[in-house]
Design an enzyme around this catalytic site. Structure first.
Site, PDB file in Angstrom:
ATOM      1  N   LEU A  53      -5.065   4.363 -12.147  1.00  0.00           N
ATOM      2  CA  LEU A  53      -6.335   4.119 -12.842  1.00  0.00           C
ATOM      3  C   LEU A  53      -7.342   3.520 -11.870  1.00  0.00           C
ATOM      4  O   LEU A  53      -6.997   2.652 -11.089  1.00  0.00           O
ATOM      5  CB  LEU A  53      -6.095   3.144 -14.001  1.00  0.00           C
ATOM      6  CG  LEU A  53      -7.318   2.717 -14.799  1.00  0.00           C
ATOM      7  CD1 LEU A  53      -7.817   3.849 -15.668  1.00  0.00           C
ATOM      8  CD2 LEU A  53      -6.991   1.505 -15.650  1.00  0.00           C
ATOM      9  N   HIS A 121      -0.871   4.558 -13.023  1.00  0.00           N
ATOM     10  CA  HIS A 121      -1.023   5.720 -13.913  1.00  0.00           C
ATOM     11  C   HIS A 121      -0.569   7.003 -13.207  1.00  0.00           C
ATOM     12  O   HIS A 121      -0.301   8.024 -13.851  1.00  0.00           O
ATOM     13  CB  HIS A 121      -2.490   5.825 -14.362  1.00  0.00           C
ATOM     14  CG  HIS A 121      -2.689   6.709 -15.558  1.00  0.00           C
ATOM     15  ND1 HIS A 121      -3.919   6.912 -16.126  1.00  0.00           N
ATOM     16  CD2 HIS A 121      -1.817   7.453 -16.280  1.00  0.00           C
ATOM     17  CE1 HIS A 121      -3.794   7.748 -17.161  1.00  0.00           C
ATOM     18  NE2 HIS A 121      -2.531   8.097 -17.265  1.00  0.00           N
ATOM     19  N   ASP A 240      -5.248 -13.338  -0.362  1.00  0.00           N
ATOM     20  CA  ASP A 240      -5.668 -12.095  -1.018  1.00  0.00           C
ATOM     21  C   ASP A 240      -6.389 -12.432  -2.318  1.00  0.00           C
ATOM     22  O   ASP A 240      -5.786 -12.880  -3.287  1.00  0.00           O
ATOM     23  CB  ASP A 240      -4.445 -11.221  -1.293  1.00  0.00           C
ATOM     24  CG  ASP A 240      -4.837  -9.814  -1.740  1.00  0.00           C
ATOM     25  OD1 ASP A 240      -5.944  -9.657  -2.296  1.00  0.00           O
ATOM     26  OD2 ASP A 240      -4.041  -8.893  -1.541  1.00  0.00           O
ATOM     27  N   ASP A 282      -0.155  -4.952  -4.163  1.00  0.00           N
ATOM     28  CA  ASP A 282       0.746  -4.957  -3.002  1.00  0.00           C
ATOM     29  C   ASP A 282       1.491  -3.625  -2.894  1.00  0.00           C
ATOM     30  O   ASP A 282       1.797  -3.150  -1.799  1.00  0.00           O
ATOM     31  CB  ASP A 282       1.815  -6.053  -3.143  1.00  0.00           C
ATOM     32  CG  ASP A 282       1.271  -7.462  -3.039  1.00  0.00           C
ATOM     33  OD1 ASP A 282       0.146  -7.640  -2.529  1.00  0.00           O
ATOM     34  OD2 ASP A 282       1.988  -8.386  -3.474  1.00  0.00           O
ATOM     35  N   ASP A 297       8.122  -4.741   3.343  1.00  0.00           N
ATOM     36  CA  ASP A 297       6.825  -4.158   3.694  1.00  0.00           C
ATOM     37  C   ASP A 297       6.598  -2.977   2.755  1.00  0.00           C
ATOM     38  O   ASP A 297       7.396  -2.047   2.724  1.00  0.00           O
ATOM     39  CB  ASP A 297       6.892  -3.694   5.159  1.00  0.00           C
ATOM     40  CG  ASP A 297       5.646  -2.919   5.576  1.00  0.00           C
ATOM     41  OD1 ASP A 297       4.744  -2.719   4.741  1.00  0.00           O
ATOM     42  OD2 ASP A 297       5.601  -2.507   6.742  1.00  0.00           O
TER      43      ASP A 297
HETATM   44 CA    CA Z   1      -1.916  -8.119  -2.052  1.00  0.00          CA
END
Ligand code: CA
Length: 314
Positions: A53, A121, A240, A282, A297
């Site tokens: 989305l 989505h 972040d 992430d 990672d």
């Molecule tokens: Ca992040």
């Protein structure tokens, strides 16, 4: 929330410009040192990465949705396509748009099948395509997929946001070169709601567990392999800014989630793990690769999946 998110994307544009000139791009590397002989992700079939989305393939021609993933997969031998479907629309509309692009890729490359990896989505979207054309699809990998709905969509499933959403997603389309893909926020929210997902799953049950959060989803249906992975942590990196936005929605959940999707909703096919310490952004290595330390990672998970498929001869 998404709107604020994109505002930040604007603000971070300058930074992104710098990041766009990433070191050791495959082209330079090949030119200087000859083509890489690393074949870790060299699947037989091309890999198609499908956004969620409000997604895009590249915003302003710079910011990749799957940050660094196409490059990482390509560098070790995969052929990768990143289509664009409506940022906001029903699973079925997005799925038909995706199918048309897959058919183009196959015509151009001569590939017999493709691998589909979809985020958010994108999970139900690729399940739709595998459901209607299993003959074209080698595998479906759902990442942080909204396969059994999300309470965030349930809360918004009343039409109140539809007008604003259509305006906003139209902007996303414009700035990402979508070419005027139709946006229908109400349809998107309905698809992502629990009710909408349950209805969709009744039509497209391949790989789905028999009950919410079950682990008994079939790994192979109609010759298509089904996989899923995702995360169950909301705040993972203090630097972040998107983590703070995801935390706003925390109260929507009474179970482990990645900030937008319950971990249990992510399960389809062979569950590779829905307990990574990754939040919803992430999972596509955003923003700009800011994820938690001491966790997998996110890009490496895509590489491992490509390698898994390669080792199956697919
Ligand atoms: Ca992040």
């Amino acid at each position: 929330m998404k709107k604020t998110n994109r505002k930040m994307a604007f603000a971070a544009g300058a930074l992104a410009m710098g990041l766009a000139a990433q070191p050791a791009s495959a082209g330079w590397f090949d030119w200087l040192f000859g083509k890489s002989t690393d074949t870790y992700t060299q699947t037989k079939h091309p890999i198609v990465l499908v956004h969620g989305l409000s997604g895009f393939n590249k915003l302003f021609g710079v910011i990749e949705y799957f940050n660094g993933v196409p490059e990482a997969l390509t560098e070790s031998g995969a052929e990768v396509f990143v289509p664009q479907v409506s940022a906001a629309n029903s699973t079925e509309v997005r799925g038909e748009q995706l199918l048309a692009q897959i058919e183009e890729y196959m015509a151009v490359t001569g590939a017999e099948k493709v691998h589909l990896i979809g985020h958010s989505h994108g999970g139900p979207t690729i399940r739709y395509v595998a459901g209607v054309r299993p003959d074209l699809i080698a595998s479906v990998s759902s990442v942080g997929g909204v396969n059994w709905g999300t309470p965030v969509a349930d809360a918004a499933n009343n039409g109140a946001l539809d007008g604003l959403g259509n305006f906003f997603f139209g902007l996303v389309d414009t700035f990402s070169g979508g070419g005027g893909l139709p946006q229908d926020t109400g349809a998107a929210i309905a698809s992502l709601s629990t009710d909408g997902s349950v209805q969709f799953n009744a039509q497209f049950p391949a790989g789905m567990p028999s009950a919410y959060c079950g682990d008994d989803g079939a790994e192979v249906v109609d010759g298509v392999r089904y996989y899923s992975w995702g995360g169950n942590k909301i705040s993972t990196n203090l630097l972040d800014v998107s983590d703070a936005l995801l935390l706003v929605l925390k109260s929507s959940f009474d179970e482990p989630s990645d900030g937008l999707v319950p971990a249990c909703s992510m399960k389809v096919g062979k569950v590779l793990g829905v307990d990574y310490a990754h939040n919803h952004l992430d999972q596509v290595n955003q923003l700009f690769g800011l994820v938690g330390r001491n966790t997998a990672d996110p890009v490496e998970l895509y590489r491992q999946q490509a390698n898994r498929l390669k080792n199956l001869g697919l």
